[in-house]
Design a protein around this motif. Structure first.
Motif, PDB file in Angstrom:
ATOM      1  N   ARG A  14     -62.912   6.829  17.296  1.00 20.03           N
ATOM      2  CA  ARG A  14     -61.844   6.699  16.303  1.00 20.03           C
ATOM      3  C   ARG A  14     -61.753   5.244  15.869  1.00 20.03           C
ATOM      4  N   THR A  52     -59.534  16.894  15.288  1.00 19.41           N
ATOM      5  CA  THR A  52     -59.188  16.739  13.880  1.00 19.41           C
ATOM      6  C   THR A  52     -58.528  18.019  13.382  1.00 19.41           C
ATOM      7  N   GLU A  53     -57.411  17.864  12.705  1.00 12.25           N
ATOM      8  CA  GLU A  53     -56.704  19.004  12.128  1.00 12.25           C
ATOM      9  C   GLU A  53     -56.853  18.963  10.609  1.00 12.25           C
ATOM     10  N   GLU A  84     -62.005  11.613   8.092  1.00 10.21           N
ATOM     11  CA  GLU A  84     -62.390  11.652   9.502  1.00 10.21           C
ATOM     12  C   GLU A  84     -63.377  10.547   9.870  1.00 10.21           C
ATOM     13  N   GLU A 108     -57.030   9.643  10.129  1.00  5.28           N
ATOM     14  CA  GLU A 108     -58.368  10.107  10.474  1.00  5.28           C
ATOM     15  C   GLU A 108     -58.375  11.405  11.295  1.00  5.28           C
ATOM     16  N   THR A 109     -57.203  11.924  11.665  1.00  7.51           N
ATOM     17  CA  THR A 109     -57.159  13.172  12.428  1.00  7.51           C
ATOM     18  C   THR A 109     -56.411  14.294  11.711  1.00  7.51           C
ATOM     19  N   LYS A 110     -55.664  13.971  10.674  1.00  7.25           N
ATOM     20  CA  LYS A 110     -54.938  14.987   9.910  1.00  7.25           C
ATOM     21  C   LYS A 110     -55.413  14.922   8.466  1.00  7.25           C
ATOM     22  N   ILE A 111     -56.340  15.808   8.145  1.00  3.59           N
ATOM     23  CA  ILE A 111     -57.000  15.807   6.843  1.00  3.59           C
ATOM     24  C   ILE A 111     -56.360  16.867   5.944  1.00  3.59           C
ATOM     25  N   ARG A 213     -67.146   7.582  12.704  1.00  5.24           N
ATOM     26  CA  ARG A 213     -67.644   8.941  12.482  1.00  5.24           C
ATOM     27  C   ARG A 213     -68.445   9.075  11.194  1.00  5.24           C
TER      28      ARG A 213
END
Length: 362
Positions: A14, A52-53, A84, A108-111, A213
């Protein structure tokens, strides 16, 4: 800025390890040392792996209009909010604040996926007053980030643009763009498509820290080569330039030229809003001995501030250090042959889209 103790292992994979408060939040929380060593114990423990959501939303419009004099395109389109790839320097991070989400880990984790983007784009292009202009896909967040493999929103957008013969460019760090060569190559032959690949450094270890990533630098060079071999005009972005961090700009340009890129551009790092403390935290973790020196040079290019939004200088900076970066870039481009021929996309081929539910006559 939180004073939480963050070990480097906690941010593996991350760009950041904290959900920094966004600028619209009323409350701020900071870690507190109660004297029992709990902060140190937490830092020494195993960091949780964050999945990742992806959340879907229905977009009301597809195209954003740009009147900034320092940007080469007039329209932009972004199928996703958040990215992400987790690039720590990403100037788009503060946009997550408008969603009541953190520009840090949440970015970067909630797209957010605009699931109806292709349909809305077709509707926008069918409006009688629509006038075609230079359109760029992925200027804010990468349109080929990992979730695109499954959702294929970017491919849907390209298919719409293909049908109406609308020219466009794409900028990406991802090798995923190669999937759509069957669309891009024919469009490129008709002067309707161009691609730009961002490579900030050839140092794989540095790239993993800055862009955890995204595809490796060598993989991105292979993407440039693949695009060029299929006749797609391809350029390289060596943005952003960060003093005393990614100092191999000349080597990146040489490698990109060898791979087939024929145009190039750069920007210097810009740190709007919440991005400044996020980047400072990253520097303190990875470059504690030179963090102050790096920030001093950044501020030198920004009139003594972390960021200056002035259109005349926000992309390239100002002052002695900015001039040095500019001279290095221009000298290398002249030596290699970059930017000698401008890629001219053909706006005259555009034919308006049919309204939803209306059949094409031709």
């Amino acid at each position: 800025m939180s004073d939480t103790i963050i070990p480097i292992h906690a941010i593996k994979g991350r760009g950041t390890a904290t959900r920094i408060a966004h600028r619209f939040e009323k409350d701020a929380r900071h870690a507190y040392d109660d004297g029992w060593g709990t902060l140190e114990e937490s830092a020494a423990g195993e960091a949780p792996r964050l999945a990742t959501e992806v959340f879907c939303e229905d977009a009301r419009s597809a195209i954003s209009r740009n009147d900034s004099p320092d940007i080469f395109f007039d329209y932009s389109l972004n199928p996703y909010r958040g990215c992400e790839h987790g690039c720590v320097y990403c100037y788009a991070r503060p946009t997550h604040s408008y969603l009541n989400l953190s520009p840090g880990l949440d970015f970067e984790t909630k797209i957010i996926a605009k699931r109806n983007i292709a349909e809305v784009l077709r509707r926008d292009l069918a409006k009688p007053r629509y006038v075609p202009r230079l359109l760029n896909i992925g200027s804010n967040t990468d349109c080929y980030q990992p979730v695109e493999r499954e959702l294929r929103l970017t491919r849907g957008v390209i298919e719409v643009l293909q049908q109406v013969r609308h020219p466009f460019s794409i900028i990406t760090k991802s090798a995923g763009i190669e999937r759509d060569l069957d669309l891009l190559a024919p469009l490129a032959r008709d002067r309707l498509a161009a691609v730009y690949v961002t490579i900030t450094t050839l140092d794989g270890e540095l790239a993993r820290r800055m862009e955890p990533r995204a595809a490796s630098p060598q993989r991105r060079l292979r993407t440039i080569r693949t695009m060029a071999e299929h006749g797609v005009p391809v350029g390289v972005s060596v943005a952003p330039q960060i003093p005393f961090v990614n100092d191999d700009m000349e080597q990146v340009l040489e490698a990109a030229w060898e791979a087939g890129a024929r145009s190039a551009f750069y920007t210097v790092i810009r740190l709007p809003w919440e991005l400044a403390p996020i980047f400072r935290q990253w520097l303190d973790l990875h470059y504690p001995l030179r963090a102050a020196r790096i920030m001093a040079r950044i501020q030198e290019m920004r009139g003594g501030k972390d960021y200056d939004s002035n259109f005349a200088s926000r992309m390239k900076g100002d002052g002695l250090w900015a001039d040095l970066i500019r001279q290095r870039f221009e000298k290398t481009c002249r030596r290699l042959g970059f930017n000698r021929e401008r890629v001219e996309l053909d706006l005259s081929q555009f034919r308006p889209a049919a309204s939803p539910g209306q059949a094409y006559l031709f």
